[in-house]
Write a protein that holds these residues in place. Structure first.
Motif, PDB file in Angstrom:
ATOM      1  N   MET A   1      -1.244   8.301   7.309  1.00 23.68           N
ATOM      2  CA  MET A   1       0.180   8.540   7.528  1.00 23.68           C
ATOM      3  C   MET A   1       0.635   9.828   6.841  1.00 23.68           C
ATOM      4  O   MET A   1       0.421   9.995   5.638  1.00 23.68           O
ATOM      5  CB  MET A   1       0.987   7.350   6.981  1.00 23.68           C
ATOM      6  N   PRO A   2       1.251  10.757   7.559  1.00 22.04           N
ATOM      7  CA  PRO A   2       1.818  11.947   6.902  1.00 22.04           C
ATOM      8  C   PRO A   2       2.855  11.538   5.861  1.00 22.04           C
ATOM      9  O   PRO A   2       3.548  10.517   6.010  1.00 22.04           O
ATOM     10  CB  PRO A   2       2.463  12.722   8.052  1.00 22.04           C
ATOM     11  N   PHE A   3       2.960  12.330   4.818  1.00 18.54           N
ATOM     12  CA  PHE A   3       3.848  11.971   3.714  1.00 18.54           C
ATOM     13  C   PHE A   3       5.293  11.805   4.179  1.00 18.54           C
ATOM     14  O   PHE A   3       6.005  10.916   3.710  1.00 18.54           O
ATOM     15  CB  PHE A   3       3.776  13.044   2.624  1.00 18.54           C
TER      16      PHE A   3
ATOM     17  N   LEU B   1      -4.365  -0.630   5.987  1.00 17.09           N
ATOM     18  CA  LEU B   1      -4.772   0.362   4.994  1.00 17.09           C
ATOM     19  C   LEU B   1      -5.068   1.712   5.642  1.00 17.09           C
ATOM     20  O   LEU B   1      -4.611   2.763   5.160  1.00 17.09           O
ATOM     21  CB  LEU B   1      -6.001  -0.139   4.235  1.00 17.09           C
ATOM     22  N   VAL B   2      -5.807   1.710   6.746  1.00 14.63           N
ATOM     23  CA  VAL B   2      -6.104   2.964   7.436  1.00 14.63           C
ATOM     24  C   VAL B   2      -4.822   3.610   7.955  1.00 14.63           C
ATOM     25  O   VAL B   2      -4.667   4.835   7.917  1.00 14.63           O
ATOM     26  CB  VAL B   2      -7.101   2.717   8.587  1.00 14.63           C
TER      27      VAL B   2
ATOM     28  N   PHE C   1       0.807  -1.215   0.000  1.00 13.52           N
ATOM     29  CA  PHE C   1       0.000   0.000   0.000  1.00 13.52           C
ATOM     30  C   PHE C   1       0.844   1.271   0.000  1.00 13.52           C
ATOM     31  O   PHE C   1       0.323   2.358  -0.273  1.00 13.52           O
ATOM     32  CB  PHE C   1      -0.955  -0.001   1.193  1.00 13.52           C
ATOM     33  N   LEU C   2       2.128   1.178   0.303  1.00 11.20           N
ATOM     34  CA  LEU C   2       3.020   2.329   0.207  1.00 11.20           C
ATOM     35  C   LEU C   2       3.578   2.518  -1.199  1.00 11.20           C
ATOM     36  O   LEU C   2       4.212   3.532  -1.486  1.00 11.20           O
ATOM     37  CB  LEU C   2       4.193   2.176   1.184  1.00 11.20           C
ATOM     38  N   ASP C   3       3.335   1.546  -2.064  1.00 10.18           N
ATOM     39  CA  ASP C   3       3.857   1.559  -3.422  1.00 10.18           C
ATOM     40  C   ASP C   3       2.753   1.983  -4.399  1.00 10.18           C
ATOM     41  O   ASP C   3       1.575   1.762  -4.130  1.00 10.18           O
ATOM     42  CB  ASP C   3       4.361   0.155  -3.780  1.00 10.18           C
ATOM     43  N   PRO C   4       3.112   2.590  -5.534  1.00  4.30           N
ATOM     44  CA  PRO C   4       2.092   2.930  -6.534  1.00  4.30           C
ATOM     45  C   PRO C   4       1.244   1.743  -6.967  1.00  4.30           C
ATOM     46  O   PRO C   4       0.067   1.906  -7.301  1.00  4.30           O
ATOM     47  CB  PRO C   4       2.915   3.485  -7.709  1.00  4.30           C
ATOM     48  N   THR C   5       1.810   0.536  -6.966  1.00  8.20           N
ATOM     49  CA  THR C   5       1.016  -0.634  -7.342  1.00  8.20           C
ATOM     50  C   THR C   5      -0.119  -0.848  -6.347  1.00  8.20           C
ATOM     51  O   THR C   5      -1.207  -1.281  -6.720  1.00  8.20           O
ATOM     52  CB  THR C   5       1.889  -1.895  -7.400  1.00  8.20           C
ATOM     53  N   GLY C   6       0.141  -0.559  -5.092  1.00  8.26           N
ATOM     54  CA  GLY C   6      -0.901  -0.705  -4.095  1.00  8.26           C
ATOM     55  C   GLY C   6      -2.028   0.286  -4.298  1.00  8.26           C
ATOM     56  O   GLY C   6      -3.210  -0.046  -4.119  1.00  8.26           O
TER      57      GLY C   6
ATOM     58  N   GLU D   1      -9.805  -9.487   7.920  1.00  8.04           N
ATOM     59  CA  GLU D   1     -10.272  -8.186   7.453  1.00  8.04           C
ATOM     60  C   GLU D   1      -9.836  -7.065   8.402  1.00  8.04           C
ATOM     61  O   GLU D   1      -9.533  -5.952   7.957  1.00  8.04           O
ATOM     62  CB  GLU D   1     -11.785  -8.211   7.297  1.00  8.04           C
ATOM     63  N   SER D   2      -9.793  -7.361   9.690  1.00  7.19           N
ATOM     64  CA  SER D   2      -9.359  -6.354  10.657  1.00  7.19           C
ATOM     65  C   SER D   2      -7.895  -5.998  10.466  1.00  7.19           C
ATOM     66  O   SER D   2      -7.508  -4.815  10.520  1.00  7.19           O
ATOM     67  CB  SER D   2      -9.590  -6.863  12.085  1.00  7.19           C
TER      68      SER D   2
END
Length: 206
Positions: free
Chosen positions: A173-175, A167-168, A99-104, A160-161
């Protein structure tokens, strides 16, 4: 006298170009969404001619399938160290990096876009969702087989949790923290894994 070997016809496909095209496709989709996702845009982002792209995939649907499968396989892989916490931490770390990658972001955008075009995009969304779910489910199954968990633990809500909390965590997360998250991913996911471990562990009788 040895026979002269014939040279293969045509130009062999360069795997590096294929990988670059797949990465470009996911980045392009993450930025444009389905309606504006085009083969021309992908070729331009990858810095290759359209002919190189069309030799590999003839439609944007085929290209997106290849992109989704390239990220789904690593997400479905699991480790079996014999310790539930270690295996969950390993899986959570890979999902965090995803999720930190563009693919995510591409796979996340597929989930969003599928609400508008469910018939077209549901198969793409399902591949990624199933990959993540199957990998973590297998970790819980191995733990139950070892006796770390009771057989009646509700696995799907735990899966799921964990995925939802990761994801949340990324979304909030600040950049300027993202580089630290990439380099110290375990430290970021361990508190989330702790919550899942407490929920999954059998409660002592009063």
């Amino acid at each position: 006298m040895p026979e002269k070997q014939q040279s293969p016809t045509g130009r062999p496909r360069d795997p590096d170009v294929s990988e670059r095209l797949i990465a470009a496709a996911l980045e392009e989709y993450a930025r444009t969404g389905w309606q504006s996702f085009t083969m021309q845009g992908v070729a331009r982002r990858a810095g290759v001619g359209k002919s190189a792209l069309y030799r590999r995939w003839t439609t944007k649907e085929e290209l997106l399938i290849a992109g989704v499968e390239s990220v789904a396989l690593p997400l479905s892989e699991t480790s079996d160290s014999g310790n539930l916490r270690e295996d969950l931490t390993d899986a959570a770390t890979r999902i965090l990096h995803h999720f930190l990658d563009p693919t995510g972001w591409a796979t996340l955008r597929i989930s969003v876009d599928s609400t508008a075009s469910p018939t077209m995009l549901d198969p793409f969304q399902e591949r990624v969702t199933q990959a993540i779910r199957s990998g973590i489910t297998a970790i819980f199954t191995h733990a139950a087989d070892r006796g770390e968990l009771t057989s009646d633990v509700p696995v799907r809500p735990l899966v799921e949790s964990l995925v939802g909390s990761i994801l949340v965590h990324v979304l909030s997360m600040p950049f300027d923290v993202r580089d630290d998250a990439r380099q110290n991913a375990a430290a970021h996911v361990e508190p989330l894994v702790d919550v899942i471990m407490r929920a999954a562990s059998p409660q002592p009788c009063p």
